[in-house]
Motif scaffolding. Structure first.
Motif, short mmCIF file in Angstrom:
data_model
loop_
_atom_site.label_atom_id
_atom_site.label_comp_id
_atom_site.label_asym_id
_atom_site.label_seq_id
_atom_site.Cartn_x
_atom_site.Cartn_y
_atom_site.Cartn_z
N THR A 2 0.83 -1.19 0.00
CA THR A 2 0.00 0.00 0.00
C THR A 2 0.87 1.24 0.00
N GLU A 3 0.61 2.14 -0.96
CA GLU A 3 1.41 3.36 -1.06
C GLU A 3 1.13 4.26 0.14
N THR A 4 2.16 4.95 0.59
CA THR A 4 2.03 5.85 1.74
C THR A 4 2.26 7.30 1.31
N PHE A 5 1.34 8.17 1.73
CA PHE A 5 1.46 9.61 1.48
C PHE A 5 1.67 10.32 2.81
N ASP A 6 2.31 11.48 2.74
CA ASP A 6 2.39 12.31 3.94
C ASP A 6 0.99 12.76 4.36
N ALA A 7 0.20 13.19 3.37
CA ALA A 7 -1.15 13.68 3.66
C ALA A 7 -2.11 13.20 2.58
N ILE A 8 -3.27 12.74 3.02
CA ILE A 8 -4.35 12.40 2.11
C ILE A 8 -5.47 13.40 2.35
N VAL A 9 -5.84 14.13 1.32
CA VAL A 9 -6.94 15.10 1.41
C VAL A 9 -8.14 14.49 0.70
N VAL A 10 -9.22 14.30 1.45
CA VAL A 10 -10.44 13.72 0.90
C VAL A 10 -11.42 14.85 0.57
N GLY A 11 -11.69 15.04 -0.70
CA GLY A 11 -12.58 16.11 -1.14
C GLY A 11 -11.81 17.21 -1.84
N GLY A 12 -12.19 17.51 -3.09
CA GLY A 12 -11.45 18.48 -3.89
C GLY A 12 -12.19 19.77 -4.15
N GLY A 13 -13.06 20.19 -3.22
CA GLY A 13 -13.68 21.49 -3.33
C GLY A 13 -12.69 22.57 -2.94
N PRO A 14 -13.14 23.81 -2.75
CA PRO A 14 -12.22 24.90 -2.41
C PRO A 14 -11.36 24.62 -1.19
N SER A 15 -11.94 24.00 -0.15
CA SER A 15 -11.17 23.72 1.05
C SER A 15 -10.12 22.66 0.82
N GLY A 16 -10.52 21.53 0.25
CA GLY A 16 -9.59 20.44 0.02
C GLY A 16 -8.51 20.77 -0.99
N ALA A 17 -8.89 21.45 -2.07
CA ALA A 17 -7.90 21.82 -3.09
C ALA A 17 -6.89 22.80 -2.52
N THR A 18 -7.34 23.71 -1.65
CA THR A 18 -6.43 24.67 -1.01
C THR A 18 -5.46 23.95 -0.08
N ALA A 19 -5.99 23.04 0.75
CA ALA A 19 -5.13 22.29 1.67
C ALA A 19 -4.09 21.47 0.91
N ALA A 20 -4.52 20.79 -0.15
CA ALA A 20 -3.61 19.96 -0.94
C ALA A 20 -2.54 20.83 -1.61
N ASP A 21 -2.95 21.97 -2.12
CA ASP A 21 -2.01 22.87 -2.78
C ASP A 21 -0.96 23.38 -1.81
N ASP A 22 -1.39 23.84 -0.64
CA ASP A 22 -0.44 24.37 0.35
C ASP A 22 0.55 23.31 0.81
N LEU A 23 0.05 22.10 1.07
CA LEU A 23 0.94 21.03 1.54
C LEU A 23 1.91 20.59 0.45
N ALA A 24 1.42 20.54 -0.79
CA ALA A 24 2.30 20.15 -1.90
C ALA A 24 3.39 21.19 -2.12
N ARG A 25 3.02 22.46 -2.03
CA ARG A 25 4.01 23.53 -2.19
C ARG A 25 5.07 23.46 -1.09
N ALA A 26 4.66 22.98 0.08
CA ALA A 26 5.61 22.86 1.20
C ALA A 26 6.52 21.64 1.06
N GLY A 27 6.33 20.86 -0.01
CA GLY A 27 7.22 19.73 -0.27
C GLY A 27 6.72 18.39 0.22
N HIS A 28 5.49 18.32 0.68
CA HIS A 28 4.96 17.05 1.18
C HIS A 28 4.38 16.21 0.04
N LYS A 29 4.39 14.91 0.24
CA LYS A 29 3.77 13.98 -0.71
C LYS A 29 2.27 13.93 -0.40
N VAL A 30 1.46 14.44 -1.32
CA VAL A 30 0.03 14.66 -1.05
C VAL A 30 -0.83 13.93 -2.07
#
Length: 408
Positions: A2-30
């Motif tokens: 099973t692949e492991t991510f630093d963060a899994i964001v469930v839901g790609g609306g404005p909140s989820g897409a923002t969270a995923a974007d910020d964490l990815a920009r910070a260098g995390h595997k999202v």
């Protein structure tokens, strides 16, 4: 394996897409897990502060509103010009996808699929089971591991149900809208730069109905917490009385909208929620996009600190920061909704109050800047006195009616 991510964001609306974007920009595997094609009913209004805070270009706006019109039960209309600024309007179908594309461009892995379960691996790591888009129901789900999980999967959040206290379920307003082809400018008073808000009991017994222009499309919708209220019929009545029933319906959508932040956003271990899943839709106004994106960013900050330190207490800071910045506004709006939306008599008085220039100015400044305006103290005193007068008038009016009905 099973692949492991630093963060899994469930839901790609404005909140989820923002969270995923910020964490990815910070260098995390999202991983951004989004149920493709899901759009919630929404007027699409966004304040200028959102464009600035989240670096949203102006070309994402499908329209700019320079005024709002409040319509009372008597059909009295009060125009509230914005002034020098404008309220941006987005088409959620386009805007949400743009946010998801930005997140993937900045390094997030996007998968279109439906969340099914939050499980645990043998070492206690969170495992998200999901059904990929196109997979048959009942087929074996795909599983991925995540050091932290961020649930941004809507008011009826599966992540929240799996990880947060059941008794903390937020109160909902059901919302329904129809996206239609916009009428020509001037058609029966229609203006492409004005948002119309209807405070009429036949359209919503406890909330409001709306007509929000989106360029070549227009959102016509209604919200209500009254069980059994026929929202489709209410929208049909609104379209008929405004002549908008003559224009083609493009799509229809419905969803529960939470109007009270959850008391707890995290499970004390490795899960946190944001957006509608956290209940961050403003009472009275129903505004949610700015607050969803803000909560998503704060959840990402908390998750990033947790990933860095391993201290689960970091997850609590998202809610603390949000409530410190916006809790007072939510409280005031909640009181306003409880008081003014209770009857057509009160709705009539509320719309009448909106004629006041001080109220209009303070309303727009608070909306645009997303904070209570503390300057002009005499204006607040003036508004308080007017509110008190309206309250006393309503009380005495109610007592007078009760006395009259009690007479033989």
């Amino acid at each position: 394996m099973t692949e492991t991510f630093d963060a899994i964001v469930v839901g790609g609306g404005p909140s989820g897409a923002t969270a995923a974007d910020d964490l990815a920009r910070a260098g995390h595997k999202v991983l951004l897990l989004d149920r493709a094609g899901r759009i919630k009913p929404c007027g699409g209004a966004v304040p200028p502060r959102l464009l600035k805070d989240f670096e949203v270009p102006l070309d994402q706006l499908c329209a700019r509103a320079t005024s709002a019109r409040m319509i009372a039960p008597s059909h009295m209309a009060v125009d509230m010009p914005v002034g020098d600024g404008f309220v941006g309007l987005v088409d959620r179908e386009v805007f949400d996808e743009w946010l998801r594309v930005r997140a993937t461009a900045n390094g997030a892995t996007r998968i279109d699929g439906t969340f099914e379960e939050l499980e645990r691996d043998t070492d206690g790591t969170a495992v998200i089971a999901y059904r990929p888009k196109g997979a048959e129901r009942g087929s074996e789900p795909v599983r991925v591991r995540g050091r932290v999980v961020i649930g941004c999967d809507g008011g009826n959040s599966g992540v929240a149900r799996a990880s947060l206290p059941v008794e903390d379920k937020p109160r909902f307003v059901s919302a329904y809208h129809e996206v239609i082809e916009s009428p020509p400018e001037g058609f029966r008073g229609f203006e492409g730069g004005r948002c119309d808000i209807y405070y009429q009991g036949n359209l919503s017994p406890d909330f409001y109905a709306w007509i929000f222009p989106h360029g070549d499309k227009t959102s016509v919708g209604v919200g209500s917490a009254v069980k059994g209220f026929a929202m489709r019929d209410a929208v049909a009545r609104l379209r008929e009385q405004t002549g908008l029933d003559a224009f083609k319906t493009i799509r229809v959508e419905g969803a529960p909208i939470p109007l009270k932040p959850r008391k707890r956003w995290d499970n004390g271990k490795d899960v946190i929620v944001a957006g509608d899943a956290a209940g961050v839709v403003a009472p009275a106004s129903g505004e949610g996009i700015y607050y969803a994106m803000t909560a998503g960013r704060l959840a990402a900050e908390s998750a990033g600190e947790f990933l860095r330190t391993g201290n689960a207490a970091a997850l609590k800071t998202a809610r603390k920061k949000f409530m410190k910045a916006h809790g007072q506004v939510f409280m005031v709006l909640g009181i306003m909704q409880w008081f003014w939306y209770r009857s057509d008599n009160m709705r009539e008085r509320f719309v009448k109050l909106c004629r006041d220039p001080d109220i209009q100015q303070l309303t727009w400044e608070s909306y645009m800047n997303k904070e209570l305006v503390r300057k002009k103290p005499m204006a607040h005193v003036k508004i308080f006195l007017k509110d008190t007068g309206q309250l006393l008038g309503a009380l005495f009016s109610g007592k007078s009616k009760e006395g009259a009905s009690a007479r033989p």
